[in-house]
Design an enzyme around this catalytic site. Structure first.
Site, PDB file in Angstrom:
ATOM      1  N   GLU A 280      21.155  42.349  46.443  1.00  0.00           N
ATOM      2  CA  GLU A 280      22.549  42.675  46.733  1.00  0.00           C
ATOM      3  C   GLU A 280      22.754  44.097  47.222  1.00  0.00           C
ATOM      4  O   GLU A 280      23.741  44.396  47.891  1.00  0.00           O
ATOM      5  CB  GLU A 280      23.432  42.424  45.494  1.00  0.00           C
ATOM      6  CG  GLU A 280      23.123  43.295  44.283  1.00  0.00           C
ATOM      7  CD  GLU A 280      21.999  42.758  43.436  1.00  0.00           C
ATOM      8  OE1 GLU A 280      21.715  43.353  42.390  1.00  0.00           O
ATOM      9  OE2 GLU A 280      21.387  41.741  43.837  1.00  0.00           O
ATOM     10  N   ASP A 322       6.617  59.733  81.824  1.00  0.00           N
ATOM     11  CA  ASP A 322       6.397  60.378  83.111  1.00  0.00           C
ATOM     12  C   ASP A 322       5.332  61.445  82.873  1.00  0.00           C
ATOM     13  O   ASP A 322       5.092  61.859  81.737  1.00  0.00           O
ATOM     14  CB  ASP A 322       7.696  61.018  83.599  1.00  0.00           C
ATOM     15  CG  ASP A 322       7.602  61.465  85.059  1.00  0.00           C
ATOM     16  OD1 ASP A 322       6.540  61.247  85.671  1.00  0.00           O
ATOM     17  OD2 ASP A 322       8.582  62.031  85.554  1.00  0.00           O
ATOM     18  N   ASP A 587      13.830  62.037  80.934  1.00  0.00           N
ATOM     19  CA  ASP A 587      14.885  63.049  80.819  1.00  0.00           C
ATOM     20  C   ASP A 587      15.750  63.183  82.055  1.00  0.00           C
ATOM     21  O   ASP A 587      16.653  64.010  82.098  1.00  0.00           O
ATOM     22  CB  ASP A 587      14.269  64.412  80.479  1.00  0.00           C
ATOM     23  CG  ASP A 587      13.267  64.872  81.538  1.00  0.00           C
ATOM     24  OD1 ASP A 587      13.089  64.155  82.548  1.00  0.00           O
ATOM     25  OD2 ASP A 587      12.665  65.948  81.355  1.00  0.00           O
ATOM     26  N   ASP A 591      16.112  58.063  84.946  1.00  0.00           N
ATOM     27  CA  ASP A 591      15.441  57.448  83.801  1.00  0.00           C
ATOM     28  C   ASP A 591      16.403  56.651  82.923  1.00  0.00           C
ATOM     29  O   ASP A 591      15.953  55.927  82.025  1.00  0.00           O
ATOM     30  CB  ASP A 591      14.775  58.529  82.932  1.00  0.00           C
ATOM     31  CG  ASP A 591      13.589  59.170  83.617  1.00  0.00           C
ATOM     32  OD1 ASP A 591      12.899  58.467  84.373  1.00  0.00           O
ATOM     33  OD2 ASP A 591      13.362  60.377  83.409  1.00  0.00           O
ATOM     34  N   ASN A 655      12.663  35.195  38.098  1.00  0.00           N
ATOM     35  CA  ASN A 655      13.594  35.170  36.968  1.00  0.00           C
ATOM     36  C   ASN A 655      14.633  34.066  37.116  1.00  0.00           C
ATOM     37  O   ASN A 655      14.997  33.386  36.151  1.00  0.00           O
ATOM     38  CB  ASN A 655      14.288  36.525  36.832  1.00  0.00           C
ATOM     39  CG  ASN A 655      13.351  37.587  36.291  1.00  0.00           C
ATOM     40  OD1 ASN A 655      12.343  37.274  35.666  1.00  0.00           O
ATOM     41  ND2 ASN A 655      13.676  38.848  36.534  1.00  0.00           N
ATOM     42  N   ASN A 680      20.525  42.912  36.720  1.00  0.00           N
ATOM     43  CA  ASN A 680      20.440  43.217  38.150  1.00  0.00           C
ATOM     44  C   ASN A 680      20.815  44.669  38.427  1.00  0.00           C
ATOM     45  O   ASN A 680      20.166  45.364  39.221  1.00  0.00           O
ATOM     46  CB  ASN A 680      21.361  42.299  38.959  1.00  0.00           C
ATOM     47  CG  ASN A 680      20.853  40.876  38.983  1.00  0.00           C
ATOM     48  OD1 ASN A 680      19.683  40.619  38.706  1.00  0.00           O
ATOM     49  ND2 ASN A 680      21.729  39.945  39.295  1.00  0.00           N
ATOM     50  N   ASP A 684      18.202  47.632  39.804  1.00  0.00           N
ATOM     51  CA  ASP A 684      18.442  48.197  41.133  1.00  0.00           C
ATOM     52  C   ASP A 684      18.393  49.724  41.132  1.00  0.00           C
ATOM     53  O   ASP A 684      18.277  50.338  42.192  1.00  0.00           O
ATOM     54  CB  ASP A 684      19.799  47.740  41.677  1.00  0.00           C
ATOM     55  CG  ASP A 684      19.706  46.379  42.343  1.00  0.00           C
ATOM     56  OD1 ASP A 684      18.648  46.084  42.919  1.00  0.00           O
ATOM     57  OD2 ASP A 684      20.686  45.619  42.281  1.00  0.00           O
TER      58      ASP A 684
END
Length: 857
Positions: A280, A322, A587, A591, A655, A680, A684
């Site tokens: 989550e 390049d 650059d 490009d 679990n 939970n 976390d």
């Protein structure tokens, strides 16, 4: 503003916009910037980020569960569920907001700029700060910050393919257009998001932000940038977890209802069980991990403009560059100004100096080298001599400057050898006399040019033509020119780049050169730096190639020379078609298409605005070393994200399966909904610190991508190992636990400890005792483990239905948890080895990449 504002004279528009040719006053500009429609585009504050958390289906499911508890008058359960929802949402919102603000600060460092007249004074500011009524000064390389009309222009060409699809730049000039003119026909207008290719102009901005042509398109359509492989992987993971969640939810509710259990309690349990299987906090983990990655890359000199592209940089296995300034030193010096016979000629240098010093387009190293060399020779230029200019473009590949030469005008043209010779009919022989440029002379000049190029020189041709005095000169005057001589420039290969290219190869990244330069010069540089210039394809060969042929040829080619901007993009698309993740370093104005097409577009801080805007990453210093570090950081960031997914999916899956099975044969629920949610939340906490975790060096040595098959296998195999130990735990608990409360308390502790231990098992492909977790991961895991052990004995544990455990039972739970960690370690090795992770002799983690992304030398 009137609908057809492009048909009105400039004076009328100044009146309508309450502006002047000197631009807006400071106070007027400030008022217009404070317009609510502009403020609405700013990032939301904490309240907005908090509200956004409740758009998640996972959070809505929890809220639904709490509502069910309220309807059943289960006030304590409802309060606990809501408290956990609010707490987790508040933490996630705070972290995501902090991460997004950090990224925005980094983006602001490389934001596009615009030169704006305020109170008659030219000021440089962020392009987003431009408002209607501003007068802006544009030149080659500028991004147009808003829609407006051209007040003054000099050889002003704009690329507007973004809106009109036109391949070539369009010349813009002052003067009203018809009210019925289409976008492509409004030659007096410029549009936001388009780019200036050459020339200069002064423009009155009529519309900005959402009121521009491109802004209106964005409002009508839901425009999304191309989905990165990282985002695609997250989407596939979400689909997998959602399918499992639905199956678990339906099965548990149906089974418990058949067993005639309490409806509200069963619903809460099933909802908590379904939510428990999902990671989550994954959105918060991703946001934090990417933000930290962006900040670490900024410390290494790389600004991340699009954080989700960090994973693309890590997955990159082909880098296209390049040669100039990347493989070479980037310090171009004039080695010689030679006549058509190859002898040094001061007159050639004088004419080249006029052309370089008086041109007003985009400044470049070649012109600077010419000016510096001429100054060292004691030459000066009087700007009053200039009459007109024919600006450079990428089709003609030449630049003309017209100067006064007594009673006539002199056109001096400098450019690519083939394109200049194309408009020459004579060449200057000894004494400066013009001699017809026949086939034999052209062959001799071409042979000399080829010889110089093979030595590594970049060669330009210089030509002249006398013209009558008049007000304006154009492309038609570039005819019947006399070739004066050649300019030889040398930009030696950078000795340090050889080691850097070896480092890229060690990272599994192949380097390819895509250059507009002459094939001989590009091949010389490629050989000098060890890339090899034998596998060569030229722009002419590309033009004659079908897409299918290019798909086959591109992966084996190391050097593309004499290519135009559209061909650069085509090469990148061909490599992507073959399954490669492609980076492009550029650059220049030309490009931009390739930077946008690449999986990882990389530019530099000194690049043109249009190049920086198209890029995903902007390097503050030019060089490939920063790219190497960015690749390693990208892989580091992705590895930590994948760790969190491995940890949470495997632990949660095990679990949840265990509790679902237990609920079918136990006379009571194995855990209450509030205990599942608390489990939970606590598990976390260390997972949040994974963003700061160390990464095995092998994770950074090979390109890797999302591998949903590996995620599924880790989740199922390690999850079922967890389930097996849970069944053992249940057997022990049923024997020793006299009450459901003690059973739940012991199971809560064991479940949380196994989720913590699996972090150390899964986080490294090596044995967990050899991996070195970060202090944050280790410290947070130990802290949560202490909470898990103490909570049943503390007062807050009573709120969640936890009771003290006898010491023998607690010791048994600890022993089972440690045994689980050891068995998981043994199972992990063949599991990872099946995917090439940690197998004997494996140098990296190729299973996270497609076979086509294996290291190639």
């Amino acid at each position: 503003m009137p609908a057809a504002w492009w048909s009105l004279p400039a004076a009328r528009l100044f009146t309508l916009l309450d502006s002047t040719p000197e631009g807006l006053g400071g106070e007027a500009a400030t008022r217009r910037r404070a317009d609510p429609s502009r403020q609405a585009r700013h990032a939301p504050g904490y309240a907005g980020a908090l509200v956004a958390q409740f758009r998640s289906p996972l959070q809505l499911i929890l809220v639904l569960g709490a509502a069910s508890a309220l309807l059943g008058r289960d006030w304590l359960n409802a309060a606990i569920v809501l408290a956990i929802v609010v707490l987790s949402s508040a933490l996630s919102a705070a972290d995501e907001l902090r991460a997004s603000r950090a990224v925005e600060r980094l983006r602001a460092r490389v934001a596009a700029r615009a030169t704006v007249l305020r109170d008659g004074v030219a000021r440089e500011m962020a392009a987003d700060a431009v408002v209607a009524g501003d007068v802006v000064l544009l030149s080659a390389g500028s991004l147009v910050p808003g829609d407006g009309i051209v007040l003054e222009a000099r050889d002003f060409f704009v690329s507007q393919a973004l809106l009109t699809g036109e391949t070539f730049p369009v010349e813009k000039r002052p003067g009203p257009c018809a009210a019925t003119a289409t976008l492509a026909q409004r030659l007096n207008c410029v549009f936001r998001g388009t780019s200036v290719r050459s020339g200069t102009a002064r423009v009155l901005i009529v519309a900005s932000g959402e009121h521009t042509a491109i802004g209106e398109i964005a409002q009508r359509l839901t425009l999304r940038p191309p989905e990165t492989s990282f985002e695609r992987g997250l989407r596939q993971l979400g689909r997998l977890l959602l399918q499992i969640m639905v199956v678990v939810l339906v099965a548990v509710i149906a089974a418990n209802l058949l067993m005639h259990r309490h409806g509200t309690e069963t619903l809460l349990f099933a909802v908590a069980l379904a939510v428990g299987i999902s990671p989550e906090l994954l959105p918060a983990i991703v946001a934090i991990t990417l933000s930290r990655g962006a900040q670490r890359m900024a410390r290494r000199g790389v600004i991340v403009r699009h954080p989700n592209a960090i994973e693309n940089l890590g997955a990159m296995d082909v880098l296209c560059v390049d040669k100039t300034g990347t493989l070479t030193r980037g310090v171009i010096e004039l080695d010689g100004a030679l006549d058509t016979q190859g002898r040094a000629d001061p007159e050639v240098l004088r004419l080249a100096h006029l052309n370089a010093a008086l041109q007003t387009g985009l400044r470049n190293p070649i012109d600077e080298a010419l000016v510096n060399s001429a100054r060292q020779a004691g030459q000066t230029v009087d700007a009053q001599l200039k009459l007109d200019e024919i600006p450079y473009d990428f089709v003609r590949k030449r630049l003309g400057v017209v100067v006064r030469d007594g009673a006539q005008a002199l056109l001096v043209v400098k450019g690519a050898v083939a394109e200049v010779l194309e408009v020459c009919t004579q060449y200057a022989a000894a004494g400066g006399d013009g001699v017809a440029l026949d086939a034999a002379a052209r062959a001799a000049l071409d042979a000399r040019f080829t010889d110089w190029s093979a030595q590594g020189y970049r060669v330009l041709a210089l030509a002249r033509r006398a013209l009558p005095l008049r007000e304006h000169y154009g492309h038609d005057d570039e005819a019947a020119l006399t070739l004066c001589g050649f300019l030889l420039f040398f930009d030696p290969p950078d000795p340090a780049v050889v080691a850097t290219l070896a480092r890229l190869r060690a990272l599994g990244v192949r380097t390819k050169i895509i250059s507009g330069d002459n094939r001989h010069v590009a091949a010389h540089v490629a050989r000098e730096v060890g890339i090899g210039g034998d596998a060569l394809v030229t722009g002419a060969e590309l033009a004659a190639m079908t897409d299918e042929a290019l798909w086959q040829r591109a992966p084996a080619t190391t050097l593309f020379a004499e290519v135009d901007p559209n061909q650069k993009e085509r090469i990148i698309r061909a490599l992507q078609k073959r399954g490669h993740t492609v980076g492009f370093l550029g650059d220049g104005i030309n490009d931009a298409p390739a930077l946008y097409a690449a999986d990882a577009g990389i530019s530099v801080d000194s690049a043109t605005d249009v190049a920086k805007e198209a890029a995903d990453f902007v390097m503050l210093e030019h060089g490939l070393d920063a790219v190497c570090e960015g690749i390693e950081e990208g892989r580091h960031t992705f590895a930590n994200t994948l760790k969190y997914v491995f940890v949470t999916t495997s632990a949660n899956f095990g679990n949840m399966v265990s509790m679902a099975l237990a609920s079918l044969y136990l006379p009571f629920l194995p855990l209450l909904a509030k205990q599942i949610l608390l489990n939970n939340l606590l598990s976390d906490i260390p997972s949040m610190s994974i963003a700061r975790d160390r990464v095995d060096r092998a994770w950074e040595d090979t390109p890797h991508r999302w591998n949903i098959a590996l995620v599924r296998r880790v989740m199922v195999v390690l999850g079922l190992v967890s389930t097996a130990f849970d069944m053992l735990t249940f057997a022990v608990l049923l024997h020793f636990s006299e009450t459901p409360e003690r059973f739940r308390s012991a199971w809560f502790v064991e479940s949380l400890l196994t989720e913590l231990l699996v972090i150390f098992v899964v986080r490294s492909y090596r044995p967990f005792w050899r991996g070195r977790p970060s202090r944050a991961v280790l410290g947070s895991a130990l802290a949560v483990a202490a909470i898990a052990l103490l909570l049943p004995y503390a007062v807050p544990g009573r709120w969640f239905g936890l009771v003290p455990l006898p010491w023998p039972l607690l010791a048994t739970v600890l022993a089972i948890s440690v045994l689980y960690a050891l068995v998981s370690e043994l199972v992990k090795r063949p599991l990872y080895a099946h995917h090439g992770l940690g197998a004997p002799g494996a140098a990296a983690m190729p299973a996270l990449a497609d076979a086509r992304h294996a290291v190639q030398s």
